[in-house]
Design a protein around this motif. Structure first.
Motif, PDB file in Angstrom:
ATOM      1  N   ARG A 167       0.756  23.180 -24.433  1.00 54.51           N
ATOM      2  CA  ARG A 167       0.728  24.875 -25.146  1.00 54.51           C
ATOM      3  C   ARG A 167       0.977  25.342 -23.450  1.00 54.51           C
ATOM      4  O   ARG A 167       0.977  26.338 -23.431  1.00 54.51           O
ATOM      5  N   PHE A 168       0.446  24.862 -21.991  1.00 59.97           N
ATOM      6  CA  PHE A 168       0.565  25.658 -21.422  1.00 59.97           C
ATOM      7  C   PHE A 168       1.435  25.061 -20.019  1.00 59.97           C
ATOM      8  O   PHE A 168       1.825  24.375 -19.701  1.00 59.97           O
ATOM      9  N   PRO A 169       1.621  25.649 -18.966  1.00 57.01           N
ATOM     10  CA  PRO A 169       2.208  25.271 -17.822  1.00 57.01           C
ATOM     11  C   PRO A 169       1.684  24.422 -17.461  1.00 57.01           C
ATOM     12  O   PRO A 169       0.907  24.487 -16.855  1.00 57.01           O
ATOM     13  N   ALA A 170       2.914  23.448 -16.624  1.00 55.84           N
ATOM     14  CA  ALA A 170       2.404  22.671 -16.171  1.00 55.84           C
ATOM     15  C   ALA A 170       1.228  22.152 -14.794  1.00 55.84           C
ATOM     16  O   ALA A 170       0.344  21.987 -14.554  1.00 55.84           O
ATOM     17  N   HIS A 171       1.368  23.343 -14.358  1.00 61.57           N
ATOM     18  CA  HIS A 171       0.784  24.215 -12.952  1.00 61.57           C
ATOM     19  C   HIS A 171      -0.716  24.486 -13.411  1.00 61.57           C
ATOM     20  O   HIS A 171      -1.526  25.069 -11.970  1.00 61.57           O
ATOM     21  N   GLN A 172      -0.599  24.576 -14.599  1.00 62.77           N
ATOM     22  CA  GLN A 172      -2.050  24.986 -15.127  1.00 62.77           C
ATOM     23  C   GLN A 172      -2.927  23.937 -15.642  1.00 62.77           C
ATOM     24  O   GLN A 172      -3.794  23.613 -15.773  1.00 62.77           O
ATOM     25  N   ILE A 192       1.727   8.463 -21.034  1.00 61.41           N
ATOM     26  CA  ILE A 192       1.857   8.578 -19.671  1.00 61.41           C
ATOM     27  C   ILE A 192       3.695   8.844 -18.693  1.00 61.41           C
ATOM     28  O   ILE A 192       3.578   9.801 -18.342  1.00 61.41           O
ATOM     29  N   ALA A 193       4.095   8.491 -20.135  1.00 60.24           N
ATOM     30  CA  ALA A 193       6.089   8.896 -19.535  1.00 60.24           C
ATOM     31  C   ALA A 193       5.674  10.355 -19.248  1.00 60.24           C
ATOM     32  O   ALA A 193       7.060  10.826 -18.982  1.00 60.24           O
ATOM     33  N   ARG A 194       5.867  10.470 -20.710  1.00 60.10           N
ATOM     34  CA  ARG A 194       5.429  11.871 -20.966  1.00 60.10           C
ATOM     35  C   ARG A 194       4.566  12.880 -20.192  1.00 60.10           C
ATOM     36  O   ARG A 194       5.795  13.407 -19.562  1.00 60.10           O
ATOM     37  N   ALA A 195       3.860  12.494 -20.054  1.00 62.71           N
ATOM     38  CA  ALA A 195       2.987  13.440 -18.576  1.00 62.71           C
ATOM     39  C   ALA A 195       3.944  13.555 -17.560  1.00 62.71           C
ATOM     40  O   ALA A 195       3.710  15.016 -16.858  1.00 62.71           O
ATOM     41  N   GLY A 199       5.508  16.756 -14.822  1.00 64.97           N
ATOM     42  CA  GLY A 199       4.680  16.761 -13.965  1.00 64.97           C
ATOM     43  C   GLY A 199       3.015  17.255 -14.397  1.00 64.97           C
ATOM     44  O   GLY A 199       2.349  18.401 -13.753  1.00 64.97           O
ATOM     45  N   ARG A 200       2.369  16.435 -16.206  1.00 64.42           N
ATOM     46  CA  ARG A 200       1.098  16.633 -15.931  1.00 64.42           C
ATOM     47  C   ARG A 200       0.175  15.703 -15.731  1.00 64.42           C
ATOM     48  O   ARG A 200      -1.310  16.023 -15.902  1.00 64.42           O
ATOM     49  N   ILE A 201       0.687  14.278 -15.012  1.00 65.71           N
ATOM     50  CA  ILE A 201      -0.032  13.548 -14.604  1.00 65.71           C
ATOM     51  C   ILE A 201      -1.101  14.141 -13.532  1.00 65.71           C
ATOM     52  O   ILE A 201      -0.463  13.839 -12.662  1.00 65.71           O
ATOM     53  N   VAL A 238       1.651   4.727 -14.192  1.00 66.18           N
ATOM     54  CA  VAL A 238       1.643   5.961 -13.243  1.00 66.18           C
ATOM     55  C   VAL A 238       2.959   6.332 -12.198  1.00 66.18           C
ATOM     56  O   VAL A 238       3.119   7.280 -12.264  1.00 66.18           O
ATOM     57  N   GLU A 239       3.505   5.343 -12.218  1.00 68.89           N
ATOM     58  CA  GLU A 239       3.972   5.180 -10.617  1.00 68.89           C
ATOM     59  C   GLU A 239       5.846   5.276 -10.810  1.00 68.89           C
ATOM     60  O   GLU A 239       6.271   6.365 -10.964  1.00 68.89           O
ATOM     61  N   ALA A 240       5.480   4.892 -12.688  1.00 69.67           N
ATOM     62  CA  ALA A 240       7.348   4.828 -13.337  1.00 69.67           C
ATOM     63  C   ALA A 240       7.221   5.610 -13.703  1.00 69.67           C
ATOM     64  O   ALA A 240       8.509   6.430 -13.808  1.00 69.67           O
ATOM     65  N   ALA A 241       5.570   6.741 -13.887  1.00 66.15           N
ATOM     66  CA  ALA A 241       6.233   8.218 -14.337  1.00 66.15           C
ATOM     67  C   ALA A 241       5.634   9.191 -13.539  1.00 66.15           C
ATOM     68  O   ALA A 241       6.015  10.289 -13.615  1.00 66.15           O
ATOM     69  N   GLY A 242       6.157   8.679 -11.717  1.00 66.94           N
ATOM     70  CA  GLY A 242       6.353   9.404 -10.964  1.00 66.94           C
ATOM     71  C   GLY A 242       4.953  10.123 -10.288  1.00 66.94           C
ATOM     72  O   GLY A 242       5.344  10.807  -9.546  1.00 66.94           O
ATOM     73  N   TYR A 243       4.421   9.932 -10.784  1.00 67.27           N
ATOM     74  CA  TYR A 243       2.847  10.036 -10.062  1.00 67.27           C
ATOM     75  C   TYR A 243       2.865   8.859  -8.132  1.00 67.27           C
ATOM     76  O   TYR A 243       2.745   8.161  -8.245  1.00 67.27           O
ATOM     77  N   THR A 244       2.315   9.673  -7.246  1.00 73.66           N
ATOM     78  CA  THR A 244       2.278   9.118  -5.890  1.00 73.66           C
ATOM     79  C   THR A 244       0.755   8.894  -5.505  1.00 73.66           C
ATOM     80  O   THR A 244       0.684   9.275  -3.692  1.00 73.66           O
ATOM     81  N   GLY A 245       0.029  10.251  -6.771  1.00 70.94           N
ATOM     82  CA  GLY A 245      -1.521  10.974  -5.559  1.00 70.94           C
ATOM     83  C   GLY A 245      -2.616   9.766  -5.438  1.00 70.94           C
ATOM     84  O   GLY A 245      -1.517   8.474  -5.287  1.00 70.94           O
TER      85      GLY A 245
END
Length: 278
Positions: A167-172, A192-195, A199-201, A238-245
């Motif tokens: 409901r809110f921007p991903a950067h929030q 996880i893929a959806r998130a 950019g929401r992980i 999470v890595e397949a979903a783009g998370y690198t943190g």
């Protein structure tokens, strides 16, 4: 030469027997690059002093735990919760972390209305999200295992967390992916893929599931490798979903707390390399 610890972060609760200066020194000595901090010990030490201590040691604060508890119906309690969460955002910004983890809160006393409780979380996020954005902080809704739904967190699945976050921007507003709470959910990988696609992980946390659960299950999170969860599998999701943190290990465990803290830190780092990276 890689140590395997480049993305490792130790959550302060895992070794809560260490004072903040002891934790920072142990991380620096052990080559642990990141720490996830908790508000209560940071407040006791002093937020500004804690920020300087961590910064001078060259450590990264990966998250601050926790904000949330946003389900109250009493107007005064709701106002107090919003004030406290704004303070938590301020503390996260001072500590230099961009992620404040939210535990949403359980049902108010006497209530059985899960839907209403979740809507009150959304109402609170509408106020807190823009405030966090102005401070460079993202809110990370953490779904907790359903056994906590009544008293701690009415958000039990990643799908529920994302339904709120979107409901809110991903950067929030985004989500916390914590293996301990979601490993049982066969829909979690697709969520996880959806998130990740949005950019929401905002953080990825690890704890194992061991049985039998101890009395008082809150403190029953198992050491990495001791339980039923395939940590490399979840890292892959999470890595397949783009998370690198950073990958943060957060354990609530009475047996670990009874041991020498530096020993637990060293063991946790070794388990991380063996069961997550190796």
């Amino acid at each position: 030469m890689s140590t395997g610890l480049e993305r490792f972060s130790i959550n302060q609760m895992t070794v809560k027997q260490l004072s903040l200066p002891e934790l920072v020194a142990a991380c620096a000595e052990s080559g642990v690059p990141g720490v996830g901090l908790w508000r209560e010990p940071v407040q006791a030490y002093g937020v500004e002093a804690a920020a300087k201590l961590v910064r001078d040691a060259g450590l990264t604060v990966t998250t601050l735990c926790r904000g949330g508890f946003l389900t109250a119906t009493d107007p005064a309690e709701r106002a107090a919760a919003l004030t406290d969460n704004r303070r938590a955002v301020d503390e996260a910004a001072t500590l230099g972390t961009g992620t404040l983890v939210l535990v949403s809160g359980g049902l108010p006393p006497g209530s059985k209305d899960l839907h209403g409780a979740r809507e009150r979380i959304a109402d609170a996020l509408a106020e807190l999200g823009p405030y966090a954005q102005t401070h460079g902080v993202r809110l990370a809704i953490e779904p907790l295992h359903p056994m906590y739904a009544a008293d701690r967190c009415v958000v039990s699945t990643l799908a529920q967390a994302l339904d709120l976050a979107e409901r809110f921007p991903a950067h929030q507003v985004g989500v916390t992916v914590d293996t301990y709470h979601i490993w049982w959910d066969d829909r979690a990988p697709e969520q996880i893929a959806r998130a990740g696609a949005a950019g929401r992980i905002h953080t990825f946390q690890l704890a194992d599931w061991t049985t039998p659960l101890p009395e008082g299950v809150l403190n029953g999170r198992g050491q990495i490798g001791d339980g039923a969860i395939d940590m490399r599998e979840w890292k892959g999701y999470v890595e397949a979903a783009g998370y690198t943190g950073a990958i943060e290990v957060e354990l609530f465990n009475e047996e670990l707390w009874a041991r020498e803290g530096k020993e637990v830190l060293a063991e946790t780092a070794a388990r991380f390399v063996e069961h997550v990276i190796g």
